[in-house]
Design a protein around this motif. Structure first.
Motif, PDB file in Angstrom:
ATOM      1  N   TYR A   9       5.710   8.082   8.313  1.00 42.40           N
ATOM      2  CA  TYR A   9       5.672   7.576   6.947  1.00 42.40           C
ATOM      3  C   TYR A   9       4.841   8.525   6.090  1.00 42.40           C
ATOM      4  O   TYR A   9       3.727   8.885   6.469  1.00 42.40           O
ATOM      5  CB  TYR A   9       5.039   6.188   6.897  1.00 42.40           C
ATOM      6  CG  TYR A   9       5.760   5.168   7.729  1.00 42.40           C
ATOM      7  CD1 TYR A   9       6.735   4.365   7.173  1.00 42.40           C
ATOM      8  CD2 TYR A   9       5.474   5.023   9.080  1.00 42.40           C
ATOM      9  CE1 TYR A   9       7.408   3.428   7.932  1.00 42.40           C
ATOM     10  CE2 TYR A   9       6.145   4.092   9.857  1.00 42.40           C
ATOM     11  CZ  TYR A   9       7.105   3.302   9.271  1.00 42.40           C
ATOM     12  OH  TYR A   9       7.766   2.386  10.033  1.00 42.40           O
TER      13      TYR A   9
ATOM     14  N   THR B 117      11.154   0.558  -2.814  1.00 39.14           N
ATOM     15  CA  THR B 117      10.229  -0.325  -2.135  1.00 39.14           C
ATOM     16  C   THR B 117      10.379  -1.743  -2.633  1.00 39.14           C
ATOM     17  O   THR B 117      10.742  -1.988  -3.778  1.00 39.14           O
ATOM     18  CB  THR B 117       8.777   0.139  -2.376  1.00 39.14           C
ATOM     19  OG1 THR B 117       8.529   0.092  -3.773  1.00 39.14           O
ATOM     20  CG2 THR B 117       8.570   1.540  -1.865  1.00 39.14           C
TER      21      THR B 117
ATOM     22  N   ASP C 176       6.183   7.618   0.519  1.00 38.35           N
ATOM     23  CA  ASP C 176       7.492   7.134   0.979  1.00 38.35           C
ATOM     24  C   ASP C 176       7.252   6.204   2.145  1.00 38.35           C
ATOM     25  O   ASP C 176       6.888   6.632   3.224  1.00 38.35           O
ATOM     26  CB  ASP C 176       8.342   8.330   1.412  1.00 38.35           C
ATOM     27  CG  ASP C 176       9.752   7.916   1.771  1.00 38.35           C
ATOM     28  OD1 ASP C 176      10.054   6.712   1.678  1.00 38.35           O
ATOM     29  OD2 ASP C 176      10.537   8.792   2.145  1.00 38.35           O
ATOM     30  N   ILE C 177       7.480   4.921   1.949  1.00 40.92           N
ATOM     31  CA  ILE C 177       7.066   3.930   2.922  1.00 40.92           C
ATOM     32  C   ILE C 177       8.016   3.810   4.086  1.00 40.92           C
ATOM     33  O   ILE C 177       7.679   3.218   5.089  1.00 40.92           O
ATOM     34  CB  ILE C 177       6.914   2.553   2.257  1.00 40.92           C
ATOM     35  CG1 ILE C 177       8.281   2.022   1.815  1.00 40.92           C
ATOM     36  CG2 ILE C 177       5.970   2.611   1.105  1.00 40.92           C
ATOM     37  CD1 ILE C 177       8.239   0.604   1.314  1.00 40.92           C
ATOM     38  N   HIS C 178       9.210   4.332   3.964  1.00 36.73           N
ATOM     39  CA  HIS C 178      10.239   4.017   4.929  1.00 36.73           C
ATOM     40  C   HIS C 178      10.514   5.181   5.861  1.00 36.73           C
ATOM     41  O   HIS C 178      10.231   6.329   5.545  1.00 36.73           O
ATOM     42  CB  HIS C 178      11.528   3.594   4.228  1.00 36.73           C
ATOM     43  CG  HIS C 178      11.340   2.407   3.347  1.00 36.73           C
ATOM     44  ND1 HIS C 178      10.787   1.229   3.806  1.00 36.73           N
ATOM     45  CD2 HIS C 178      11.597   2.210   2.030  1.00 36.73           C
ATOM     46  CE1 HIS C 178      10.728   0.359   2.817  1.00 36.73           C
ATOM     47  NE2 HIS C 178      11.212   0.929   1.738  1.00 36.73           N
TER      48      HIS C 178
ATOM     49  N   PRO D 207       3.067   1.496   1.294  1.00 39.87           N
ATOM     50  CA  PRO D 207       2.421   2.813   1.197  1.00 39.87           C
ATOM     51  C   PRO D 207       0.903   2.711   1.164  1.00 39.87           C
ATOM     52  O   PRO D 207       0.210   3.477   1.825  1.00 39.87           O
ATOM     53  CB  PRO D 207       2.976   3.383  -0.109  1.00 39.87           C
ATOM     54  CG  PRO D 207       4.221   2.637  -0.376  1.00 39.87           C
ATOM     55  CD  PRO D 207       4.017   1.274   0.194  1.00 39.87           C
TER      56      PRO D 207
ATOM     57  N   ASN E 242      15.027   6.704   3.730  1.00 38.97           N
ATOM     58  CA  ASN E 242      13.936   7.223   2.910  1.00 38.97           C
ATOM     59  C   ASN E 242      14.210   7.203   1.416  1.00 38.97           C
ATOM     60  O   ASN E 242      13.354   7.579   0.647  1.00 38.97           O
ATOM     61  CB  ASN E 242      13.572   8.651   3.341  1.00 38.97           C
ATOM     62  CG  ASN E 242      14.731   9.618   3.156  1.00 38.97           C
ATOM     63  OD1 ASN E 242      15.806   9.244   2.701  1.00 38.97           O
ATOM     64  ND2 ASN E 242      14.514  10.862   3.514  1.00 38.97           N
TER      65      ASN E 242
END
Length: 897
Positions: free
Chosen positions: A351, A366, A355-357, A182, A362
């Motif tokens: 992204y 992480t 929320d990095i995915h 992130p 989602n």
């Protein structure tokens, strides 16, 4: 503008060898921003002093300077510059000094950059300094350090800038280690917004790096140090002018983050060079090191000639989409990169900052930064491993499997009969019947049964009633997919994503149809996996899935994965030959040949015709002319195929008017009738190997898929195309589903024992149909077959004589001929009839072609509608999806609706 030739690289490398007597490793304090003067044979950098002094300096490259500790002596620091009262020095380097100061009247705290004393009298240094001043003055953006003032005060040239209370990204990584995804994406997005603003003002930074990006205490990332920026002019450049010639022939920038074309000619770089450097910065933020390490020479060779490093290898929490963004940013050839940072920002919109995915994973927690043990547990599943589903969706049967990033893979078995292979058939009710129960009705009620549904793709409505309606093929496929998921998936939460296999040779229309079917079935996160790559990925993950080698020559040794492998498949949907090789840990497709409308069905139909001809000779009637008899004969021939594996002759029995007709058919006679199919298969093998530039004697394994390839005579003829030491092995269909699940699990963050996802290649040529000034029509190839995907290229298309412009998109239709099929037309309105079109052509990881057009007003790229046009509109997809849900509701699972 492209990458330099090998001859150019030799000259440059020889030159660098002469200059860099003692190359310094990146982490040993090597010069950061460098300028090579070819006439004097000297390098100027942010450091002054000898090599030993440089080695001892642990430099931070904030603003291109060495940061000064508050406790360091302040000898030589002016007390005042113009209206600014100097408080202390905060940075210094060979290119200048930076002071913390306050404007006497406005009481504004600023950072003041000045030239170092030894350069005050150098005209070239003063010119470069004011180039930076002019560049900074043209830019006003939240993600770029703002310039407030500039001038000459008592012989001191200065630039007053916004003071950023924060730290450089280089320092942040040095202090805290590689960033979380992130944080890294947020930093890159901020930098991209600032640089995009600079590019819109015709300014190319030319020295994008972590040290020239600062993050303030409020989290804002700002681009700093425009000292090496170039400013484009719309007026003709006078080569003799100082502005045009002062950098001529100089190598400008930071080697660790410099693009290949910038190494070749820094005067000809454009915005895409900054995109490359920002991609290298992304790699640094996530790994703590630049993409290529070593001395100057090693780094230059890396940027120009070495393959890109894989984020997958260093960060197991990186998903495939982010890997593709990184690889597209750092493509060696500028035309293969993003055309603008607006496109980068568009892809990173996938992204969210919190929320990095991607959306389809989602809720996965992480992972830790590189070096820590990855986390595989998902919040949405109550601590269960994140699991995905693979479906091998064939013509007659389907198999399903499940995998997770930790390396757990299993074949899924439905409730009703325990078979791993599930029959694909639908019979109208009430109630509607699926699977073997539906297929059993073919002989007596053929008009009520639908099977071999992929054959119907392209028909707006199939002439069979299902629940009172005639459905398009995509809806029928959706029913099959929905039934497979409901009967096989036993987990209490739905899969995060589903992979569906397709023939590598599937064209655009069929790929779109499968994606639409998955959407109608309620799957929002789906990946198309080429069946041949799923086969090889499954083999690599667990070699025990293969039967023992059919030739015992290599049974005592393990096959070398670095040598090429070949997958030969004859399934109900296609006949294909695909050549692959592992490069490191990643499977890559090297060559392919195949036909999606040419497979087991043709072999089966040849058997039907052979029996029918015998029946005509003996009983004077053709069983194909009556629906019930023809259906009974087709079922009998379908059942006979496996028997030919062991028997030289098979009795084929079918029903006619309540009586059984039995006719013997020899395997030899059938294979002789199918000889044209065998010859074409052998030609495909030769073509695929030749296109991949692979000697058949060097192939380590040949994997065979499909019942036709198991027949001894066919297997023997295939084996003769390769060397005596080539291992021949058979693959089960259930292993294809496992391979699909493995491919998809490889895209998930937090991979454990799952291999990296394979890299497919295009199996069709894509191009444009163009009409020249003499009204002659010709094909202009855009993306050739064999291009690794995701693929991307930019084109500028000359304007026609009218508006709107007509863009005709074409796709190659066969593997061995230069024939084309039309995918459709785009009508693009332009402000002027003579306005050229700037287009971006892509093929994404699902093999779907995407075309974007640059908007001349905003500078962004607009995605054009899909070609060919899908059978169903978005509204129709929604309606059919709701219709299926009404009578075929999903099982209730926790965490799902």
């Amino acid at each position: 503008m492209g990458v330099a030739s090998d001859a150019d690289s030799i000259v440059l490398e020889d030159l660098i060898d002469d200059v860099i007597v003692d190359p310094l490793p990146y982490d040993a304090g090597q010069p950061d921003s460098v300028v090579y003067e070819p006439h004097t044979g000297e390098w100027s950098s942010d450091f002054q002093g000898s090599s030993e002094e440089i080695r001892e300096t642990q430099a931070d490259d904030s603003l291109g300077f060495h940061l000064i500790d508050a406790g360091e002596p302040s000898a030589g620091i002016p007390q005042r510059i113009g209206e600014y009262v100097i408080e202390r020095m905060i940075g210094s380097g060979g290119m200048g000094r930076v002071y913390l100061a306050k404007h006497q009247t406005m009481q504004r705290v600023v950072a003041i950059k000045t030239l170092p004393p030894q350069q005050m009298a150098q005209a070239s240094a003063v010119d470069r300094f004011y180039e930076e001043v002019r560049a900074a003055a043209r830019l006003l953006h939240p993600n770029i350090v703002t310039a407030f003032d500039a001038g000459n005060s008592n012989g001191i040239h200065f630039l007053a800038m916004e003071y950023v209370d924060g730290d450089t990204l280089t320092n942040l990584v040095a202090k805290h280690g590689p960033m979380s995804i992130p944080d890294a994406i947020a930093a890159i997005r901020g930098a991209a917004r600032g640089l995009a603003h600079a590019h819109a003002a015709s300014i190319v930074h030319r020295d994008v790096k972590p040290g020239n990006l600062m993050r303030s205490i409020d989290g804002t990332v700002k681009v700093v140090d425009l000292g090496l920026a170039s400013i484009a002019s719309h007026a003709p450049i006078n080569p003799s002018s100082s502005a045009a010639s002062k950098d001529s022939g100089k190598l400008i920038g930071t080697i660790a983050f410099m693009s290949p074309e910038q190494l070749e000619n820094p005067n000809l770089v454009d915005a895409r060079s900054d995109i490359y450097s920002l991609g290298a910065t992304l790699y640094f933020l996530l790994t703590g090191r630049p993409p290529y390490e070593g001395g100057f020479l090693e780094q230059i060779r890396g940027h120009r000639h070495e393959p890109l490093p894989e984020l997958f290898a260093s960060r197991p929490d990186v998903d495939l989409r982010l890997e593709h963004v990184f690889r597209r940013m750092m493509a060696k050839r500028p035309q293969e990169r993003y055309a603008s940072l607006l496109e980068v920002l568009a892809d990173l919109e996938f992204y969210k900052t919190t929320d990095i995915h991607p959306a389809w994973v989602n809720r996965i927690s992480t992972s830790n930064v590189a070096g820590d043990a990855p986390t595989h547990r998902g919040e949405s599943t109550g601590g269960e491993l994140t699991k995905v589903m693979g479906i091998d969706l064939g013509m007659f049967y389907a198999t399903c499997a499940m995998a997770d990033p930790a390396g757990n893979v299993e074949v899924l078995v439905p409730n009703e009969d325990g078979r791993t292979q599930q029959r694909l058939a639908i019979a109208d009710g009430p109630p509607i019947i699926f699977g073997e129960a539906a297929a059993a009705r073919r002989e007596n009620y053929p008009g009520s049964v639908l099977h071999c549904i992929p054959l119907y793709i392209g028909q707006s409505k199939v002439d069979h009633l299902i629940n009172g309606r005639k459905c398009p093929a995509e809806v029928l496929l959706a029913m099959q997919i929905r039934q497979l998921m409901e009967s096989c998936w036993k987990e209490r939460s739905s899969p995060h994503a589903v992979a569906i296999t397709v023939p590598s040779s599937y064209d655009q229309f069929h790929r779109q149809a499968v994606l639409q079917a998955a959407n109608i079935a309620g799957i929002r996160s789906v990946r198309l996996i080429d069946r041949s790559l799923a086969v090889m990925q499954s083999w690599r993950h667990d070699q025990s899935i293969l039967n023992p080698p059919l030739n015992a020559v290599r049974s005592h040794t393990a096959a070398n994965p670095e040598q090429p492998q070949v997958i030969v498949s004859i399934t109900g949907q296609a006949t294909e030959v695909v050549v692959t090789r592992y490069r490191g840990s990643r499977l890559q497709q090297l060559g392919a040949a195949g036909q999606w409308h040419y497979g087991t069905l043709q072999w089966q139909q040849m058997l039907v015709d052979l029996v029918a001809a015998t029946c005509v000779n003996q009983f004077q009637f053709d069983p194909r002319h009556h629906l019930l008899t023809a259906s009974s004969l087709q079922v009998a021939c379908e059942r006979a195929l496996p028997k030919f594996l062991l028997l030289e002759s098979v009795n084929i029995s079918f029903q006619r008017g309540g009586r059984t007709v039995a006719l013997p058919v020899s395997r030899t006679a059938w294979l002789e009738a199918c000889e044209p199919f065998v010859l074409e298969l052998l030609q495909m093998i030769d073509f695929a190997l030749e296109s991949a530039n692979i000697n058949p004697k060097r192939v380590s394994q040949v994997l065979l898929l499909g019942i036709i390839t198991r027949i001894g005579a066919n297997r023997s003829r295939i084996a003769k195309r390769f060397g005596e030491t080539t291992e021949i092995a058979l693959v089960e269909r259930m292993d294809v589903a496992k391979g699909a699940a493995i491919c998809l699990a490889g895209e998930l963050p937090g991979r454990g024992n799952i291999p990296s996802p394979p890299q497919a290649a295009t199996t069709h040529d894509f191009g444009l149909l163009v009409v020249d000034s003499k009204n002659r029509r010709r094909i202009r190839p855009i993306i050739p077959r064999g291009t690794a995907i995701p693929a991307r290229t930019n084109r500028r298309i000359a304007a026609g004589n009218s508006s709107p412009q007509i863009l005709s998109v074409v796709e190659s239709s066969t593997w061995n001929e230069t024939s084309w099929r039309s995918l459709g037309n785009h009508q693009i309105s332009t402000a002027e009839p003579t306005e050229a079109l700037e287009l971006t052509f892509e093929v994404d990881v699902d093999g779907i072609q995407i075309i974007r057009r640059r908007d001349p007003h905003s500078g962004g790229f607009i995605r054009l509608p899909a070609l060919p046009q899908p059978t169903l509109t978005e509204e129709e997809v929604l309606q059919w999806s709701q219709w299926i849900q009404e009578w075929m509701p999903a099982k209730k699972r926790s965490g799902t609706s």
